[in-house]
Design a protein around this motif. Sequence first.
Motif, PDB file in Angstrom:
ATOM      1  N   SER A  73       0.860   6.663   3.182  1.00  0.00           N
ATOM      2  CA  SER A  73       0.406   5.824   2.072  1.00  0.00           C
ATOM      3  C   SER A  73       1.498   4.843   1.665  1.00  0.00           C
ATOM      4  CB  SER A  73       0.012   6.709   0.878  1.00  0.00           C
ATOM      5  OG  SER A  73      -0.385   5.923  -0.219  1.00  0.00           O
ATOM      6  N   ALA A  74       2.716   5.325   1.564  1.00  0.00           N
ATOM      7  CA  ALA A  74       3.833   4.448   1.196  1.00  0.00           C
ATOM      8  C   ALA A  74       4.042   3.367   2.247  1.00  0.00           C
ATOM      9  CB  ALA A  74       5.102   5.267   1.019  1.00  0.00           C
ATOM     10  N   ALA A  75       3.881   3.719   3.536  1.00  0.00           N
ATOM     11  CA  ALA A  75       4.049   2.743   4.610  1.00  0.00           C
ATOM     12  C   ALA A  75       2.955   1.685   4.567  1.00  0.00           C
ATOM     13  CB  ALA A  75       4.049   3.451   5.965  1.00  0.00           C
ATOM     14  N   ASP A  76       1.723   2.100   4.287  1.00  0.00           N
ATOM     15  CA  ASP A  76       0.615   1.142   4.184  1.00  0.00           C
ATOM     16  C   ASP A  76       0.857   0.166   3.043  1.00  0.00           C
ATOM     17  OD1 ASP A  76      -0.891   2.025   6.314  1.00  0.00           O
ATOM     18  OD2 ASP A  76      -2.020   3.466   5.137  1.00  0.00           O
ATOM     19  N   LEU A  98      -8.406   2.213   1.513  1.00  0.00           N
ATOM     20  CA  LEU A  98      -9.235   2.660   0.393  1.00  0.00           C
ATOM     21  C   LEU A  98     -10.458   3.446   0.863  1.00  0.00           C
ATOM     22  CD1 LEU A  98      -9.132  -0.550  -1.844  1.00  0.00           C
ATOM     23  CD2 LEU A  98      -7.772   1.536  -2.093  1.00  0.00           C
ATOM     24  N   SER A  99     -10.863   3.241   2.122  1.00  0.00           N
ATOM     25  CA  SER A  99     -12.001   3.979   2.668  1.00  0.00           C
ATOM     26  C   SER A  99     -11.623   5.401   3.059  1.00  0.00           C
ATOM     27  CB  SER A  99     -12.564   3.250   3.898  1.00  0.00           C
ATOM     28  OG  SER A  99     -13.058   1.979   3.562  1.00  0.00           O
ATOM     29  N   ARG A 100     -10.447   5.565   3.668  1.00  0.00           N
ATOM     30  CA  ARG A 100     -10.105   6.874   4.225  1.00  0.00           C
ATOM     31  C   ARG A 100      -9.310   7.776   3.287  1.00  0.00           C
ATOM     32  NH1 ARG A 100      -6.630   3.288   6.826  1.00  0.00           N
ATOM     33  NH2 ARG A 100      -4.397   3.669   6.414  1.00  0.00           N
ATOM     34  N   THR A 101      -8.572   7.212   2.346  1.00  0.00           N
ATOM     35  CA  THR A 101      -7.673   8.029   1.533  1.00  0.00           C
ATOM     36  C   THR A 101      -8.401   9.031   0.635  1.00  0.00           C
ATOM     37  OG1 THR A 101      -5.972   6.315   1.603  1.00  0.00           O
ATOM     38  CG2 THR A 101      -5.789   7.966  -0.136  1.00  0.00           C
ATOM     39  N   VAL A 138      -8.452  13.979  -6.760  1.00  0.00           N
ATOM     40  CA  VAL A 138      -9.785  13.764  -6.191  1.00  0.00           C
ATOM     41  C   VAL A 138     -10.720  13.162  -7.236  1.00  0.00           C
ATOM     42  CG1 VAL A 138     -11.860  14.934  -5.331  1.00  0.00           C
ATOM     43  CG2 VAL A 138      -9.631  15.508  -4.379  1.00  0.00           C
ATOM     44  N   THR A 139     -10.650  13.666  -8.452  1.00  0.00           N
ATOM     45  CA  THR A 139     -11.488  13.150  -9.537  1.00  0.00           C
ATOM     46  C   THR A 139     -11.150  11.693  -9.834  1.00  0.00           C
ATOM     47  OG1 THR A 139     -11.655  15.360 -10.507  1.00  0.00           O
ATOM     48  CG2 THR A 139     -12.185  13.484 -11.925  1.00  0.00           C
ATOM     49  N   GLU A 140      -9.853  11.363  -9.866  1.00  0.00           N
ATOM     50  CA  GLU A 140      -9.422   9.982 -10.116  1.00  0.00           C
ATOM     51  C   GLU A 140      -9.881   9.051  -8.998  1.00  0.00           C
ATOM     52  OE1 GLU A 140      -7.740   8.554 -12.596  1.00  0.00           O
ATOM     53  OE2 GLU A 140      -7.384  10.339 -13.822  1.00  0.00           O
ATOM     54  N   LEU A 141      -9.897   9.547  -7.772  1.00  0.00           N
ATOM     55  CA  LEU A 141     -10.257   8.713  -6.628  1.00  0.00           C
ATOM     56  C   LEU A 141     -11.767   8.539  -6.472  1.00  0.00           C
ATOM     57  CD1 LEU A 141      -7.738   9.984  -3.904  1.00  0.00           C
ATOM     58  CD2 LEU A 141      -7.624   7.872  -5.237  1.00  0.00           C
ATOM     59  N   ASP A 142     -12.527   9.259  -7.276  1.00  0.00           N
ATOM     60  CA  ASP A 142     -13.981   9.193  -7.162  1.00  0.00           C
ATOM     61  C   ASP A 142     -14.514   7.786  -7.415  1.00  0.00           C
ATOM     62  OD1 ASP A 142     -16.602  10.383  -6.855  1.00  0.00           O
ATOM     63  OD2 ASP A 142     -16.817  10.191  -9.017  1.00  0.00           O
ATOM     64  N   GLY A 143     -13.802   7.002  -8.222  1.00  0.00           N
ATOM     65  CA  GLY A 143     -14.267   5.656  -8.526  1.00  0.00           C
ATOM     66  C   GLY A 143     -13.718   4.577  -7.623  1.00  0.00           C
ATOM     67  N   VAL A 144     -12.985   4.955  -6.590  1.00  0.00           N
ATOM     68  CA  VAL A 144     -12.367   3.960  -5.713  1.00  0.00           C
ATOM     69  C   VAL A 144     -13.417   3.316  -4.810  1.00  0.00           C
ATOM     70  CG1 VAL A 144     -10.803   3.677  -3.743  1.00  0.00           C
ATOM     71  CG2 VAL A 144     -10.078   4.984  -5.731  1.00  0.00           C
ATOM     72  N   SER A 145     -13.370   1.988  -4.725  1.00  0.00           N
ATOM     73  CA  SER A 145     -14.266   1.242  -3.841  1.00  0.00           C
ATOM     74  C   SER A 145     -13.446   0.375  -2.905  1.00  0.00           C
ATOM     75  CB  SER A 145     -15.200   0.346  -4.657  1.00  0.00           C
ATOM     76  OG  SER A 145     -15.855  -0.585  -3.806  1.00  0.00           O
ATOM     77  N   SER A 156      -4.802  -2.900  -5.525  1.00  0.00           N
ATOM     78  CA  SER A 156      -5.758  -1.814  -5.334  1.00  0.00           C
ATOM     79  C   SER A 156      -5.130  -0.658  -4.571  1.00  0.00           C
ATOM     80  CB  SER A 156      -7.001  -2.328  -4.596  1.00  0.00           C
ATOM     81  OG  SER A 156      -6.652  -2.874  -3.329  1.00  0.00           O
ATOM     82  N   VAL A 157      -4.324  -0.970  -3.581  1.00  0.00           N
ATOM     83  CA  VAL A 157      -3.661   0.090  -2.803  1.00  0.00           C
ATOM     84  C   VAL A 157      -2.557   0.743  -3.629  1.00  0.00           C
ATOM     85  CG1 VAL A 157      -2.215   0.540  -0.776  1.00  0.00           C
ATOM     86  CG2 VAL A 157      -4.248  -0.889  -0.561  1.00  0.00           C
ATOM     87  N   ALA A 158      -1.844  -0.047  -4.421  1.00  0.00           N
ATOM     88  CA  ALA A 158      -0.769   0.507  -5.252  1.00  0.00           C
ATOM     89  C   ALA A 158      -1.313   1.539  -6.241  1.00  0.00           C
ATOM     90  CB  ALA A 158      -0.042  -0.608  -5.989  1.00  0.00           C
ATOM     91  N   ASP A 159      -2.492   1.276  -6.815  1.00  0.00           N
ATOM     92  CA  ASP A 159      -3.093   2.217  -7.761  1.00  0.00           C
ATOM     93  C   ASP A 159      -3.373   3.564  -7.089  1.00  0.00           C
ATOM     94  OD1 ASP A 159      -2.998   0.421  -9.817  1.00  0.00           O
ATOM     95  OD2 ASP A 159      -5.103  -0.180  -9.664  1.00  0.00           O
ATOM     96  N   VAL A 160      -3.920   3.507  -5.881  1.00  0.00           N
ATOM     97  CA  VAL A 160      -4.239   4.740  -5.165  1.00  0.00           C
ATOM     98  C   VAL A 160      -2.965   5.429  -4.677  1.00  0.00           C
ATOM     99  CG1 VAL A 160      -5.405   5.694  -3.134  1.00  0.00           C
ATOM    100  CG2 VAL A 160      -6.531   3.941  -4.513  1.00  0.00           C
ATOM    101  N   ASP A 161      -2.015   4.642  -4.192  1.00  0.00           N
ATOM    102  CA  ASP A 161      -0.755   5.226  -3.718  1.00  0.00           C
ATOM    103  C   ASP A 161      -0.043   5.991  -4.835  1.00  0.00           C
ATOM    104  OD1 ASP A 161       1.561   5.366  -1.699  1.00  0.00           O
ATOM    105  OD2 ASP A 161       2.517   4.383  -3.415  1.00  0.00           O
ATOM    106  N   LYS A 162      -0.109   5.491  -6.056  1.00  0.00           N
ATOM    107  CA  LYS A 162       0.524   6.179  -7.184  1.00  0.00           C
ATOM    108  C   LYS A 162      -0.058   7.582  -7.345  1.00  0.00           C
ATOM    109  CE  LYS A 162       1.572   5.671 -12.111  1.00  0.00           C
ATOM    110  NZ  LYS A 162       1.408   4.798 -13.306  1.00  0.00           N
TER     111      LYS A 162
END
Length: 301
Positions: A73-76, A98-101, A138-145, A156-162
Amino acid sequence: MVKRASVAVVAAGLVVVLGGCGGGGGGGVQERAEASGKEPAGATPERPSEDLVKWVGGMCESTAVLENLRTDSAADLKEIRDSDETDLFAEARAVGYLSRTPSAVEGVENDLADLGLSGVLAADRLLDAWLKKVTRVVTELDGVSPGAAFGDAEGSVADVDKLVQSLTEPEPDLLALTKRDPRLAAAYERAEQCAPGRQPEEEAAAPTPGSTGPLPGAADGENTRACADGACEVLVTSTADITANGVNVHVLVADDHVTFRTAGTLMQLGGAGGEAGFGDELKAIVVAHNKDGAVLRFSIP
């Protein structure tokens, strides 16, 4: 947080699961462990039960998967940050990320939940702490599109990486527990997944049609101007801007996918045989695809 956006994401030969909580859940493990008070049947420090060895091995496997996920994730994120903010490569990479994480994290949650109780109270407390951490993410990532990559690939990637980076080992971790409990130490020694330097097992991916071997010849070669009337077959080796039947399509060919972008739409196809549709005006088929490029056939539906 990442905002939802309208996007069409198509994956041929790849099943992508977005969001959703796994069947694991994080609560109750510690309480059940304390209530059971069970020890592994027939366990001794010299020869732990097979169930305990399996449990410890599963914990090592899940921990390694999460460590790799944090590293990747950090590398991406770094690669996206180093790219031009409007670069199609960056947006395509962000869509894939964002699709696979979310599904990757959910998979670990399910694996941890499947471990069940070890019969060692300290180990079950560790499992409970892990499940609480992973389930929260997992709950936080439920809204990721994946559509969040439009116009803000880095953000968008930084939010998920955090969130992913928050998945660090609870303390005391498994290795620390082995120094306190001879049963865990013996199980750790016997579990193959806990061997130093061992990488977690990955499920073998099914071969993707048309992703190996030489590319066939394209009827129109690399002449994308032949697509103007909406009917052509062209070779794209990296990126191309194609106007076909009045539809402007940006194409990116990577090693493992082909990305098509129009105004407001981003589609990714893996391998050959996948079809991208652009309303009633145009469709595109990946005839063949490998590391050297892709042969694409455009036509009017």
